[in-house]
Design a protein around this motif. Sequence first.
Motif, PDB file in Angstrom:
ATOM      1  N   SER A 280       0.829  -1.219   0.000  1.00 12.63           N
ATOM      2  CA  SER A 280       0.000   0.000   0.000  1.00 12.63           C
ATOM      3  C   SER A 280       0.856   1.258   0.000  1.00 12.63           C
ATOM      4  O   SER A 280       0.555   2.244  -0.692  1.00 12.63           O
ATOM      5  N   VAL A 281       1.910   1.252   0.783  1.00  6.94           N
ATOM      6  CA  VAL A 281       2.813   2.403   0.795  1.00  6.94           C
ATOM      7  C   VAL A 281       3.441   2.613  -0.566  1.00  6.94           C
ATOM      8  O   VAL A 281       3.603   3.746  -1.035  1.00  6.94           O
ATOM      9  N   ASP A 282       3.793   1.524  -1.216  1.00  7.71           N
ATOM     10  CA  ASP A 282       4.401   1.651  -2.550  1.00  7.71           C
ATOM     11  C   ASP A 282       3.413   2.242  -3.555  1.00  7.71           C
ATOM     12  O   ASP A 282       3.794   3.045  -4.415  1.00  7.71           O
ATOM     13  N   LYS A 283       2.134   1.850  -3.447  1.00  2.00           N
ATOM     14  CA  LYS A 283       1.139   2.380  -4.383  1.00  2.00           C
ATOM     15  C   LYS A 283       0.866   3.860  -4.130  1.00  2.00           C
ATOM     16  O   LYS A 283       0.596   4.625  -5.059  1.00  2.00           O
ATOM     17  N   ASN A 284       0.893   4.286  -2.871  1.00  2.00           N
ATOM     18  CA  ASN A 284       0.563   5.664  -2.520  1.00  2.00           C
ATOM     19  C   ASN A 284       1.798   6.478  -2.122  1.00  2.00           C
ATOM     20  O   ASN A 284       1.723   7.382  -1.290  1.00  2.00           O
ATOM     21  N   LYS A 285       2.909   6.138  -2.678  1.00  2.00           N
ATOM     22  CA  LYS A 285       4.128   6.825  -2.282  1.00  2.00           C
ATOM     23  C   LYS A 285       4.126   8.297  -2.693  1.00  2.00           C
ATOM     24  O   LYS A 285       4.724   9.142  -2.018  1.00  2.00           O
ATOM     25  N   ALA A 286       3.413   8.622  -3.806  1.00  2.00           N
ATOM     26  CA  ALA A 286       3.351  10.024  -4.215  1.00  2.00           C
ATOM     27  C   ALA A 286       2.580  10.850  -3.179  1.00  2.00           C
ATOM     28  O   ALA A 286       3.009  11.943  -2.774  1.00  2.00           O
ATOM     29  N   GLU A 287       1.403  10.361  -2.743  1.00  2.00           N
ATOM     30  CA  GLU A 287       0.609  11.058  -1.734  1.00  2.00           C
ATOM     31  C   GLU A 287       1.369  11.131  -0.410  1.00  2.00           C
ATOM     32  O   GLU A 287       1.341  12.151   0.286  1.00  2.00           O
ATOM     33  N   LEU A 288       2.044  10.051  -0.049  1.00  2.00           N
ATOM     34  CA  LEU A 288       2.806  10.034   1.184  1.00  2.00           C
ATOM     35  C   LEU A 288       3.949  11.042   1.134  1.00  2.00           C
ATOM     36  O   LEU A 288       4.224  11.746   2.111  1.00  2.00           O
ATOM     37  N   ASP A 289       4.587  11.141  -0.032  1.00  2.00           N
ATOM     38  CA  ASP A 289       5.670  12.109  -0.172  1.00  2.00           C
ATOM     39  C   ASP A 289       5.144  13.536  -0.027  1.00  2.00           C
ATOM     40  O   ASP A 289       5.768  14.379   0.649  1.00  2.00           O
ATOM     41  N   ARG A 290       3.987  13.825  -0.658  1.00  2.00           N
ATOM     42  CA  ARG A 290       3.396  15.164  -0.562  1.00  2.00           C
ATOM     43  C   ARG A 290       2.992  15.472   0.879  1.00  2.00           C
ATOM     44  O   ARG A 290       3.205  16.585   1.386  1.00  2.00           O
ATOM     45  N   ALA A 291       2.430  14.476   1.561  1.00  2.00           N
ATOM     46  CA  ALA A 291       2.018  14.685   2.952  1.00  2.00           C
ATOM     47  C   ALA A 291       3.222  14.973   3.840  1.00  2.00           C
ATOM     48  O   ALA A 291       3.170  15.814   4.739  1.00  2.00           O
ATOM     49  N   LEU A 292       4.325  14.273   3.603  1.00  2.00           N
ATOM     50  CA  LEU A 292       5.528  14.522   4.389  1.00  2.00           C
ATOM     51  C   LEU A 292       6.099  15.909   4.123  1.00  2.00           C
ATOM     52  O   LEU A 292       6.672  16.541   5.022  1.00  2.00           O
ATOM     53  N   GLN A 293       5.947  16.395   2.892  1.00  2.00           N
ATOM     54  CA  GLN A 293       6.438  17.742   2.590  1.00  2.00           C
ATOM     55  C   GLN A 293       5.573  18.824   3.251  1.00  2.00           C
ATOM     56  O   GLN A 293       6.073  19.862   3.694  1.00  2.00           O
ATOM     57  N   VAL A 294       4.260  18.590   3.316  1.00  2.00           N
ATOM     58  CA  VAL A 294       3.339  19.572   3.900  1.00  2.00           C
ATOM     59  C   VAL A 294       3.330  19.475   5.420  1.00  2.00           C
ATOM     60  O   VAL A 294       2.995  20.452   6.110  1.00  2.00           O
ATOM     61  N   LEU A 295       3.721  18.348   5.979  1.00  2.00           N
ATOM     62  CA  LEU A 295       3.627  18.115   7.412  1.00  2.00           C
ATOM     63  C   LEU A 295       4.383  19.170   8.228  1.00  2.00           C
ATOM     64  O   LEU A 295       3.857  19.640   9.249  1.00  2.00           O
ATOM     65  N   PRO A 296       5.606  19.617   7.848  1.00  2.00           N
ATOM     66  CA  PRO A 296       6.262  20.658   8.653  1.00  2.00           C
ATOM     67  C   PRO A 296       5.453  21.951   8.743  1.00  2.00           C
ATOM     68  O   PRO A 296       5.415  22.600   9.794  1.00  2.00           O
ATOM     69  N   ILE A 297       4.802  22.340   7.621  1.00  2.00           N
ATOM     70  CA  ILE A 297       3.990  23.571   7.633  1.00  2.00           C
ATOM     71  C   ILE A 297       2.817  23.414   8.584  1.00  2.00           C
ATOM     72  O   ILE A 297       2.504  24.303   9.391  1.00  2.00           O
TER      73      ILE A 297
END
Length: 345
Positions: A280-297
């Motif tokens: 599942s992480v592999d399939k949604n890695k793009a969304e997970l990457d975006r979420a990790l980028q927005v998480l600090p904000i």
Amino acid sequence: MNGLLDKKTSVDLVKLLVFVVVTSLATTVLVVTIGNLGFGSSRQYRAEFTDATGVNKGDDIRVAGVRVGTVDDVEIVDRTRALITFSVDEETSVNGGTNATIRYRNLVGQRYISLTQEVGDTRRLPPGSTIPVSRTKPALDLTVLFNGFKPLFQALSPEDVNQLSFELIQVFQGEGGTLEGLLAHTASVTSTLADRDEVIGELIDNLSLVLDHVADRDEQLTRLIRSFRTLVGGLKKDRNAILGSLEEVSALSVETASLIDGIREPFVKDIKELRAVAGSVDKNKAELDRALQVLPIKLNKIGRTAIYGSFFNFYLCEFQGRVNLPGNNQIPVKYQTGSDRCDLG
């Protein structure tokens, strides 16, 4: 008739007795000749040797190659020397200058003791005296001798060694060529070694270089040997603890094996579920990457919200919505609260 029969029987009996006597005398002479037996009086002495390998009771005692006595006994003294007791003829002089040497009697390996006379005390020793180790010599150790030829045999090809050995046996058995042929083959073998003198020279040069390097690092080598000796000594002192820990390790292995047997099924199930999560992480890695980028904000804004204490303050700044009316009509609703806290965001 009976008189003639008795006379014939007597003649046959006399012939038989003469045959028995002659045969016995011949056998006795043969035994005495072969065994070099003597019937005169003898004196008994002893001799100490550092090595008496191959010397047995009954071996010869010789002077200038002539048998003058026999070995009576061989025993060990002080666990380091051999004491040989022997008897010699009464006429044989054993004095303070007599040396005893063990020599080979034949190729089979039989020995005999040779008595030689050197400068020294010429007074005859009394019976029972001992020739000290300083005036005795053991036999040549053929094992050491042949071990000295190992480098030579290793340098030769197997065919050369076999041929040389075969010719040696043939010469000793008297069935081969002359000694000249043996020497000729030996010369060809040495010529083969001479042809390899460059290789041997390079080997010696390389060995010398290696020894020079070892000599230059003698201090390091000494420290290494001392450290290794200290390590071995420590292991020796702790051997009981080490051996005891092995039993504990064995028990731990048994317990670990039983633990693994108990969790095998749920562990396999967890691995399968983990595989599904990884998929599942592999399939949604793009969304997970975006979420990790927005998480600090997001965390920064949440942190500013909680600056007033261990609680969160929420303020309604704007309200938007739609009101559904009959006939599929919608009325948009938008309301600004006008709170001062809304400007902090």
